[in-house]
Scaffold this motif. Structure first.
Motif, PDB file in Angstrom:
ATOM      1  N   ALA A   1     -18.611  33.334 -19.988  1.00  0.00           N
ATOM      2  CA  ALA A   1     -19.059  33.817 -18.683  1.00  0.00           C
ATOM      3  C   ALA A   1     -19.403  35.305 -18.742  1.00  0.00           C
ATOM      4  O   ALA A   1     -20.358  35.760 -18.108  1.00  0.00           O
ATOM      5  CB  ALA A   1     -17.990  33.562 -17.633  1.00  0.00           C
ATOM      6  N   ILE A   2     -18.656  36.068 -19.516  1.00  0.00           N
ATOM      7  CA  ILE A   2     -18.923  37.502 -19.653  1.00  0.00           C
ATOM      8  C   ILE A   2     -20.218  37.719 -20.418  1.00  0.00           C
ATOM      9  O   ILE A   2     -21.055  38.539 -20.031  1.00  0.00           O
ATOM     10  CB  ILE A   2     -17.741  38.215 -20.339  1.00  0.00           C
ATOM     11  CG1 ILE A   2     -16.524  38.182 -19.417  1.00  0.00           C
ATOM     12  CG2 ILE A   2     -18.097  39.645 -20.704  1.00  0.00           C
ATOM     13  CD1 ILE A   2     -15.272  38.763 -20.031  1.00  0.00           C
ATOM     14  N   LYS A   3     -20.415  36.972 -21.501  1.00  0.00           N
ATOM     15  CA  LYS A   3     -21.655  37.111 -22.279  1.00  0.00           C
ATOM     16  C   LYS A   3     -22.873  36.782 -21.423  1.00  0.00           C
ATOM     17  O   LYS A   3     -23.872  37.498 -21.438  1.00  0.00           O
ATOM     18  CB  LYS A   3     -21.619  36.188 -23.504  1.00  0.00           C
ATOM     19  CG  LYS A   3     -20.686  36.647 -24.579  1.00  0.00           C
ATOM     20  CD  LYS A   3     -20.751  35.707 -25.768  1.00  0.00           C
ATOM     21  CE  LYS A   3     -19.750  36.108 -26.833  1.00  0.00           C
ATOM     22  NZ  LYS A   3     -19.781  35.210 -27.987  1.00  0.00           N
ATOM     23  N   LYS A   4     -22.765  35.712 -20.636  1.00  0.00           N
ATOM     24  CA  LYS A   4     -23.877  35.296 -19.774  1.00  0.00           C
ATOM     25  C   LYS A   4     -24.164  36.365 -18.719  1.00  0.00           C
ATOM     26  O   LYS A   4     -25.312  36.717 -18.464  1.00  0.00           O
ATOM     27  CB  LYS A   4     -23.548  33.961 -19.107  1.00  0.00           C
ATOM     28  CG  LYS A   4     -24.650  33.434 -18.234  1.00  0.00           C
ATOM     29  CD  LYS A   4     -24.273  32.111 -17.599  1.00  0.00           C
ATOM     30  CE  LYS A   4     -25.377  31.657 -16.667  1.00  0.00           C
ATOM     31  NZ  LYS A   4     -24.992  30.502 -15.874  1.00  0.00           N
ATOM     32  N   SER A   5     -23.107  36.896 -18.113  1.00  0.00           N
ATOM     33  CA  SER A   5     -23.262  37.917 -17.082  1.00  0.00           C
ATOM     34  C   SER A   5     -23.913  39.179 -17.650  1.00  0.00           C
ATOM     35  O   SER A   5     -24.790  39.775 -17.026  1.00  0.00           O
ATOM     36  CB  SER A   5     -21.895  38.241 -16.485  1.00  0.00           C
ATOM     37  OG  SER A   5     -21.984  39.310 -15.591  1.00  0.00           O
ATOM     38  N   LEU A   6     -23.499  39.597 -18.837  1.00  0.00           N
ATOM     39  CA  LEU A   6     -24.085  40.785 -19.451  1.00  0.00           C
ATOM     40  C   LEU A   6     -25.537  40.561 -19.839  1.00  0.00           C
ATOM     41  O   LEU A   6     -26.381  41.450 -19.689  1.00  0.00           O
ATOM     42  CB  LEU A   6     -23.259  41.206 -20.676  1.00  0.00           C
ATOM     43  CG  LEU A   6     -21.890  41.812 -20.383  1.00  0.00           C
ATOM     44  CD1 LEU A   6     -21.134  42.069 -21.667  1.00  0.00           C
ATOM     45  CD2 LEU A   6     -22.026  43.096 -19.584  1.00  0.00           C
TER      46      LEU A   6
ATOM     47  N   GLY B   1     -16.666  37.353 -15.504  1.00  0.00           N
ATOM     48  CA  GLY B   1     -17.979  37.956 -15.756  1.00  0.00           C
ATOM     49  C   GLY B   1     -18.462  38.912 -14.692  1.00  0.00           C
ATOM     50  O   GLY B   1     -19.554  39.449 -14.794  1.00  0.00           O
ATOM     51  N   ASN B   2     -17.681  39.115 -13.634  1.00  0.00           N
ATOM     52  CA  ASN B   2     -18.075  40.077 -12.587  1.00  0.00           C
ATOM     53  C   ASN B   2     -17.950  41.491 -13.128  1.00  0.00           C
ATOM     54  O   ASN B   2     -16.910  41.871 -13.648  1.00  0.00           O
ATOM     55  CB  ASN B   2     -17.181  39.921 -11.353  1.00  0.00           C
ATOM     56  CG  ASN B   2     -17.351  38.565 -10.698  1.00  0.00           C
ATOM     57  OD1 ASN B   2     -18.430  38.001 -10.690  1.00  0.00           O
ATOM     58  ND2 ASN B   2     -16.260  38.036 -10.181  1.00  0.00           N
ATOM     59  N   ILE B   3     -19.010  42.275 -12.986  1.00  0.00           N
ATOM     60  CA  ILE B   3     -18.994  43.641 -13.484  1.00  0.00           C
ATOM     61  C   ILE B   3     -18.238  44.522 -12.491  1.00  0.00           C
ATOM     62  O   ILE B   3     -18.520  44.523 -11.289  1.00  0.00           O
ATOM     63  CB  ILE B   3     -20.443  44.151 -13.707  1.00  0.00           C
ATOM     64  CG1 ILE B   3     -21.101  43.303 -14.794  1.00  0.00           C
ATOM     65  CG2 ILE B   3     -20.453  45.624 -14.069  1.00  0.00           C
ATOM     66  CD1 ILE B   3     -22.541  43.624 -15.053  1.00  0.00           C
TER      67      ILE B   3
ATOM     68  N   GLU C   1     -27.637  38.625 -18.326  1.00  0.00           N
ATOM     69  CA  GLU C   1     -28.437  38.654 -17.092  1.00  0.00           C
ATOM     70  C   GLU C   1     -28.585  40.075 -16.555  1.00  0.00           C
ATOM     71  O   GLU C   1     -29.647  40.459 -16.086  1.00  0.00           O
ATOM     72  CB  GLU C   1     -27.786  37.760 -16.033  1.00  0.00           C
ATOM     73  CG  GLU C   1     -27.864  36.279 -16.345  1.00  0.00           C
ATOM     74  CD  GLU C   1     -27.062  35.427 -15.372  1.00  0.00           C
ATOM     75  OE1 GLU C   1     -26.428  35.978 -14.461  1.00  0.00           O
ATOM     76  OE2 GLU C   1     -27.080  34.195 -15.542  1.00  0.00           O
ATOM     77  N   ALA C   2     -27.517  40.847 -16.627  1.00  0.00           N
ATOM     78  CA  ALA C   2     -27.551  42.199 -16.081  1.00  0.00           C
ATOM     79  C   ALA C   2     -28.305  43.180 -16.985  1.00  0.00           C
ATOM     80  O   ALA C   2     -28.983  44.078 -16.493  1.00  0.00           O
ATOM     81  CB  ALA C   2     -26.129  42.695 -15.846  1.00  0.00           C
ATOM     82  N   TYR C   3     -28.153  43.015 -18.283  1.00  0.00           N
ATOM     83  CA  TYR C   3     -28.771  43.932 -19.243  1.00  0.00           C
ATOM     84  C   TYR C   3     -29.513  43.123 -20.308  1.00  0.00           C
ATOM     85  O   TYR C   3     -28.934  42.774 -21.335  1.00  0.00           O
ATOM     86  CB  TYR C   3     -27.706  44.800 -19.926  1.00  0.00           C
ATOM     87  CG  TYR C   3     -26.790  45.517 -18.975  1.00  0.00           C
ATOM     88  CD1 TYR C   3     -27.213  46.643 -18.296  1.00  0.00           C
ATOM     89  CD2 TYR C   3     -25.490  45.054 -18.755  1.00  0.00           C
ATOM     90  CE1 TYR C   3     -26.366  47.306 -17.417  1.00  0.00           C
ATOM     91  CE2 TYR C   3     -24.642  45.715 -17.878  1.00  0.00           C
ATOM     92  CZ  TYR C   3     -25.086  46.835 -17.219  1.00  0.00           C
ATOM     93  OH  TYR C   3     -24.252  47.488 -16.354  1.00  0.00           O
ATOM     94  N   PRO C   4     -30.778  42.820 -20.097  1.00  0.00           N
ATOM     95  CA  PRO C   4     -31.531  42.058 -21.094  1.00  0.00           C
ATOM     96  C   PRO C   4     -31.563  42.787 -22.437  1.00  0.00           C
ATOM     97  O   PRO C   4     -31.777  43.988 -22.496  1.00  0.00           O
ATOM     98  CB  PRO C   4     -32.932  41.963 -20.493  1.00  0.00           C
ATOM     99  CG  PRO C   4     -32.750  42.207 -19.032  1.00  0.00           C
ATOM    100  CD  PRO C   4     -31.576  43.129 -18.923  1.00  0.00           C
ATOM    101  N   GLY C   5     -31.304  42.057 -23.505  1.00  0.00           N
ATOM    102  CA  GLY C   5     -31.305  42.634 -24.843  1.00  0.00           C
ATOM    103  C   GLY C   5     -30.017  43.351 -25.197  1.00  0.00           C
ATOM    104  O   GLY C   5     -29.988  44.168 -26.115  1.00  0.00           O
ATOM    105  N   VAL C   6     -28.930  43.038 -24.487  1.00  0.00           N
ATOM    106  CA  VAL C   6     -27.660  43.705 -24.723  1.00  0.00           C
ATOM    107  C   VAL C   6     -27.041  43.215 -26.035  1.00  0.00           C
ATOM    108  O   VAL C   6     -27.192  42.067 -26.423  1.00  0.00           O
ATOM    109  CB  VAL C   6     -26.679  43.472 -23.543  1.00  0.00           C
ATOM    110  CG1 VAL C   6     -26.233  42.024 -23.470  1.00  0.00           C
ATOM    111  CG2 VAL C   6     -25.479  44.375 -23.656  1.00  0.00           C
ATOM    112  N   LYS C   7     -26.365  44.148 -26.732  1.00  0.00           N
ATOM    113  CA  LYS C   7     -25.647  43.793 -27.953  1.00  0.00           C
ATOM    114  C   LYS C   7     -24.198  44.240 -27.780  1.00  0.00           C
ATOM    115  O   LYS C   7     -23.936  45.417 -27.546  1.00  0.00           O
ATOM    116  CB  LYS C   7     -26.274  44.486 -29.159  1.00  0.00           C
ATOM    117  CG  LYS C   7     -25.590  44.174 -30.454  1.00  0.00           C
ATOM    118  CD  LYS C   7     -26.235  44.905 -31.622  1.00  0.00           C
ATOM    119  CE  LYS C   7     -25.445  44.622 -32.885  1.00  0.00           C
ATOM    120  NZ  LYS C   7     -25.859  45.511 -33.970  1.00  0.00           N
TER     121      LYS C   7
END
Length: 96
Positions: free
Chosen positions: A47-52, A91-93, A54-60
């Motif tokens: 859920a955290i990976k999915k949320s990140l 996954g909530n920021i 969506e929020a930051y495309p191309g995040v590593k």
């Protein structure tokens, strides 16, 4: 001659009184990296990976830490820029 010797003695005495020991103080700054009771983990919930993503495309994801309240501190790189994101287990920021 007495005046010359007396004048020389007074001048030398006056100069020696002007010479003081310089007191040097070392002000060392100690930097401590404090993790706020976060412990490093190898994996984060999906859920955290999915949320990140969506929020930051191309995040590593670089590193992940978790505390006792199940809040995650995640070090990420987005377009070459490093930053830290705080999330909960679902996954909530979080704002910190």
């Amino acid at each position: 001659m007495k005046k010359l010797i007396l004048t020389a003695a007074i001048l030398l005495g006056g100069l020696s009184m002007q010479a003081e020991n310089a007191v040097l103080t070392n002000s060392a700054v100690t930097s401590v990296k404090y993790q706020d009771d976060y412990k490093e983990v190898d994996a984060v919930p999906a859920a955290i990976k999915k949320s990140l993503d969506e929020a930051y495309p191309g995040v590593k994801l670089e590193k992940a830490f978790v505390n006792s309240k199940k809040e995650y501190k995640i070090e990420v790189t987005v377009r070459g820029e490093k930053s830290v994101v705080y999330t909960d287990a679902t996954g909530n920021i979080l704002k910190k």
